[in-house]
Design an enzyme around this catalytic site. Sequence first.
Site, PDB file in Angstrom:
ATOM      1  N   ARG A  36      42.829  -0.121 -36.260  1.00 19.43           N
ATOM      2  CA  ARG A  36      41.594  -0.696 -36.819  1.00 19.43           C
ATOM      3  C   ARG A  36      40.925   0.340 -37.718  1.00 19.43           C
ATOM      4  NH1 ARG A  36      39.046  -3.381 -31.289  1.00 19.43           N
ATOM      5  NH2 ARG A  36      40.694  -4.936 -30.937  1.00 19.43           N
ATOM      6  N   ASP A  55      38.512   2.161 -40.363  1.00 19.75           N
ATOM      7  CA  ASP A  55      37.077   2.041 -40.596  1.00 19.75           C
ATOM      8  C   ASP A  55      36.771   1.630 -42.035  1.00 19.75           C
ATOM      9  OD1 ASP A  55      36.441   2.792 -38.003  1.00 19.75           O
ATOM     10  OD2 ASP A  55      36.203   4.918 -38.507  1.00 19.75           O
ATOM     11  N   TYR A 110      48.945   9.376 -40.328  1.00 18.56           N
ATOM     12  CA  TYR A 110      47.822   9.343 -41.263  1.00 18.56           C
ATOM     13  C   TYR A 110      47.976  10.457 -42.301  1.00 18.56           C
ATOM     14  CZ  TYR A 110      45.087   6.021 -38.483  1.00 18.56           C
ATOM     15  OH  TYR A 110      44.646   4.897 -37.827  1.00 18.56           O
ATOM     16  N   ARG A 135      39.138  12.267 -39.233  1.00 19.84           N
ATOM     17  CA  ARG A 135      38.055  12.706 -40.127  1.00 19.84           C
ATOM     18  C   ARG A 135      37.277  13.879 -39.527  1.00 19.84           C
ATOM     19  NH1 ARG A 135      34.843   7.428 -41.116  1.00 19.84           N
ATOM     20  NH2 ARG A 135      33.420   8.897 -42.133  1.00 19.84           N
TER      21      ARG A 135
END
Length: 273
Positions: free
Chosen positions: A50, A52, A111, A202
């Site tokens: 999911r 952001d 990622y 992040r």
Amino acid sequence: MPRYALQIEYHGAPFAGWQRQAEQPSVQAAVEAALRRLEPDAPGIAAAGRTDAGVHATAQVAQCDLARDWDPFRLSEALNHHLRPLPVAILQAARVADDFHARFSAIERRYLFRLVSRRAPVTHDAGLVWQVRHPLALAPMQEAASHLLGLHDFTTFRSTLCQAASPVKTLDELTITEHPVPQGTEFRFHLRARSFLHNQVRSFVGSLERVGAGSWPPDRLRAALEARDRAACGPVSPPQGLYLCGVGYPEDPFAAAPQGGDDPVSAALRSDP
């Protein structure tokens, strides 16, 4: 109902994230709307991650159940037609077993985070990278990143809104590479794990940037990790540099997927030496 896996690419800027939300645009809602142009009673879909608001994907994976037995290539073509002009594309579709689940069957997520260091504003990559105007040093960031590898309690690097049952995760890879760009440098952070906490990537990158800028020594990442305290984390990096770039499964659902339809143009392109 036949089940299909969809590999999806999207630019996250126009969306409030992957997940469907009331009165806000989401990638999930866009894909579901396209599916219901094909089959009005198509149920909702599930995804591997999911993402952001503002986060991109080059290889998100979602599953859908449809009443019709679709040719996978024609399904992806039909969905792309109905997704226009949104920045969302179905890269591949594949028929999968009924017990395949895009989220729960996944054994790793990958990622990429892109960080550009240069004084001049980015133009071609605006909205696709995090830009800082000061120089960054690669070696200290690499040294600091090594402290994060392995099995740890990542409370420090977890959003206070995270809904995961436990902050304990295993980080399998965190490599940083540098690449020249005109009048600057792009740093690429490559991360791999079975799963990630909310804002974990992040949070990592925001803290590592402080190391690269010389504001933190590399050992501060280890101290921050051991603190198990969100207050020990550095600034959280903005979303536009982050990409979900791969999802791993015990068997690749797209390994046997055809690369084109039955039309003669596609066939000719595939056979052209």
